[in-house]
Structures are given as structure tokens and as C-alpha cells.
Design a protein around this motif. Structure first.
Motif, PDB file in Angstrom:
ATOM      1  N   THR A 101       0.802  -1.220   0.000  1.00  0.00           N
ATOM      2  CA  THR A 101       0.000   0.000   0.000  1.00  0.00           C
ATOM      3  C   THR A 101       0.839   1.276   0.000  1.00  0.00           C
ATOM      4  N   LEU A 102       2.028   1.229   0.623  1.00  0.00           N
ATOM      5  CA  LEU A 102       2.850   2.431   0.706  1.00  0.00           C
ATOM      6  C   LEU A 102       3.659   2.687  -0.566  1.00  0.00           C
ATOM      7  N   THR A 103       4.410   1.688  -1.003  1.00  0.00           N
ATOM      8  CA  THR A 103       5.359   1.911  -2.096  1.00  0.00           C
ATOM      9  C   THR A 103       5.215   0.951  -3.264  1.00  0.00           C
ATOM     10  N   PHE A 104       4.531  -0.169  -3.062  1.00  0.00           N
ATOM     11  CA  PHE A 104       4.439  -1.261  -4.035  1.00  0.00           C
ATOM     12  C   PHE A 104       5.836  -1.663  -4.527  1.00  0.00           C
ATOM     13  N   GLY A 105       6.776  -1.684  -3.600  1.00  0.00           N
ATOM     14  CA  GLY A 105       8.128  -2.125  -3.914  1.00  0.00           C
ATOM     15  C   GLY A 105       9.046  -1.032  -4.422  1.00  0.00           C
ATOM     16  N   GLY A 106       8.527   0.145  -4.683  1.00  0.00           N
ATOM     17  CA  GLY A 106       9.339   1.229  -5.226  1.00  0.00           C
ATOM     18  C   GLY A 106      10.072   1.992  -4.133  1.00  0.00           C
ATOM     19  N   PRO A 107      10.840   2.983  -4.532  1.00  0.00           N
ATOM     20  CA  PRO A 107      11.151   3.352  -5.926  1.00  0.00           C
ATOM     21  C   PRO A 107      12.206   2.419  -6.535  1.00  0.00           C
ATOM     22  N   GLY A 108      11.964   2.017  -7.759  1.00  0.00           N
ATOM     23  CA  GLY A 108      12.895   1.143  -8.471  1.00  0.00           C
ATOM     24  C   GLY A 108      13.143  -0.177  -7.781  1.00  0.00           C
ATOM     25  N   ASN A 109      12.101  -0.774  -7.191  1.00  0.00           N
ATOM     26  CA  ASN A 109      12.196  -2.060  -6.478  1.00  0.00           C
ATOM     27  C   ASN A 109      13.064  -1.985  -5.221  1.00  0.00           C
TER      28      ASN A 109
END
Length: 294
Positions: A235-243
């Protein structure tokens, strides 16, 4: 007569334990066995065609999937920081809130409430705070750190995820430590005080060793939950920035439901389950060996 009584005991056990065993079998054991099979197949999770490919998924995982090991490194780093910060903060709060404070019960409830709120809701709330909320605060105060990209910068995104995780869970572990502190015998503490052990000395030499059973449980739970982190990152970053904040569980989810490689995702899941099992067993055995009795 003895045979009849033994039969009745077995029947009672079957009646009370049987339903639970059936549910465990249906909900855990059978899916686990199926996962073992799917990990050896090439399947998209939807189609009827399931191709058996043996150990190719595991071979790819250990030899060709560098991205997965990056997510593993992030997950382990997050776990170390989260377990330490959460438990230290929880112990400090527990010590403070076991004092004779008029507002102790209110404060306990205030710290515990975030834990009973869905992690998805917590994530969206803090995402709004980090973006719109901090933007408004920067306009009002002019303080520079409110203008930072808390979810867009690699280092700040890690800090943001870690902060929200600790904030959400600390109340639960605080209650575990409060229960442990309340079970510490008062006469032991009084004897230590008479012998001249006061303040931090008494806490580290007397209270903390007697708190080890609670410490074992809290570290075990925080360790397992940290390794399985998904909701907050999703919910916060979805794995980002750039994984940069991509966890193992998010990687498995993406592999299965975005890339449609269900068999390969299952292989990753099994490997991760084994890793969690090893880590938690080592942790529990280590802390169990440190426990003392009053």
C-alpha cells in the motif's frame, strides 16, 4: 469395563479433536503437499495444462534470478531493523506504562489501537500523510523535511516503511512485555534494591533476565511478521522506488499473479518457508536457553 472406558475416551477425543484435525488437513496440509507438486511444474495458475518440469524452477531461482536475492537482502535488512526497534520501543513503553500513572490505561489503549486496524488501511492512511499531509505541513511551517520525498527516495522509502511498521505493531508487543513485567516477583526486586541494585542496574541484572520468556515470544512473533511483510509495502510503495523496497512476499505475489508464473512462485514460496522455519527455530532455541526462573 476398562475396554469400554478406553473406547469412550478415544471417542471423546475423536469428537473434540477430529473436526480441528480435518480443518488443519484441508486448510494446511493438503495445500502444502499440492504446493510441493506445483513447485515442480510450469503453470500459469489459470489454465488446465500443467507441465511437469522437475527441479527447473529451483535451478532458475538459485542460478538466474538475481532480482529475487535482492528482495531477500531487503527483507532481511528490514527484519533486523524492525525486530530491534519494535522490541526496544515496546520494552521502554512497557516499563513506563507499568508505573503508577493516572493515564496509563488510556496510553496503553492508544498505543494498542493501531495494531487492531487493518494493515491495508494503515498503509493508505500513512501514504496520504507522507504525500498530502506533509505537503500541507510544509506550507504551514516551512520546515524542509516535510518537503522530502519520503516514498520516492530510496533511503527515505525504507525509513518510511520501517517507521510505519514499528508504529503499527509496537502496541501489541508492549502488552506482551507489560504482562511479563507484572509477573516479575516483587520480593525479588525488593531484595535486589536492598542489596544496592537500583535503576538501570536492577533492570538489566534482575528484571530483563526474568522477562526472557516474554522476550522470546515477542521476538519470535516480530521476526516471523517482519519476514512476511507484505501489506505495508503493497500500500505504501508497491516495492518502489525502483524495487528498492520490494520484499520477498511481494516478489512472490508479483510472480504468481502479475507474471502468471504460478509454479515458479510456488518454488520461491517453499524456499522462503524453509528459510523462515530455520531462522525462527534458531531464534527460539537461543532465547529459550537464556531464560531463567525466579
Amino acid at each position: 469395563m476398562m475396554k469400554t472406558r478406553a473406547f469412550k475416551n478415544k471417542l471423546e477425543m475423536l469428537v473434540f479433536v477430529g473436526p480441528a484435525l480435518v480443518l488443519i488437513l484441508l486448510m494446511a496440509e493438503i495445500p502444502f503437499v499440492m504446493s510441493l507438486y506445483y513447485s515442480l511444474t510450469k503453470w500459469n495458475g489459470i489454465g488446465k495444462t500443467i507441465e511437469f518440469i522437475g527441479l527447473k524452477n529451483f535451478t532458475e531461482l538459485f542460478t538466474a534470478d538475481a532480482a529475487f536475492w535482492k528482495t531477500m537482502l531487503f527483507t532481511l535488512q528490514y527484519t533486523v531493523f524492525n525486530v530491534i526497534l519494535t522490541n526496544v520501543a515496546a520494552i521502554v513503553l512497557a516499563v513506563v506504562l507499568t508505573k503508577a500513572l493516572k493515564s496509563a490505561n488510556i496510553l496503553r489503549a492508544a498505543f494498542f489501537v493501531p495494531y487492531i486496524v487493518s494493515l491495508v488501511i494503515i498503509g493508505f492512511i500513512w501514504k496520504f500523510i507522507f504525500t498530502k499531509g506533509f505537503e500541507a505541513l510544509f506550507t504551514l511551517t516551512g520546515w524542509g523535511f516535510f518537503e522530502w520525498s519520503w516514498l520516492g527516495d530510496v533511503k527515505l522509502a525504507f525509513t518510511s516503511v520501517l517507521f510505519v511498521s514499528v508504529w503499527q505493531a509496537v502496541g501489541f508487543y508492549m502488552m506482551i512485555y507489560i504482562t511479563g513485567l507484572q509477573s516479575v516477583p516483587g520480593d525479588v526486586l525488593e531484595a535486589a534494591e536492598i542489596d544496592g541494585a537500583t535503576g538501570l542496574t536492577r533492570f538489566f541484572k534482575i528484571t530483563l533476565p526474568l522477562l526472557m520468556p516474554s522476550f522470546t515470544i515477542a521476538v519470535f512473533l516480530s521476526l516471523a511478521n517482519s519476514l512476511k511483510i507484505f501489506d505495508i509495502i503493497y500500500t505504501l510503495t508497491f516495492g518502489g522506488p525502483g524495487n528498492a523496497t520490494r520484499s520477498v512476499t511481494l516478489d512472490i505475489y508479483t510472480e504468481a499473479f502479475v507474471n502468471n508464473r504460478f509454479g515458479y512462485a510456488t518454488a520461491k514460496s517453499l524456499m522462503f518457508v524453509v528459510l523462515i522455519l530455520i531462522i525462527t527455530l534458531v531464534q527460539v532455541n537461543f532465547f529459550k536457553s537464556k531464560e531463567v526462573e525466579a
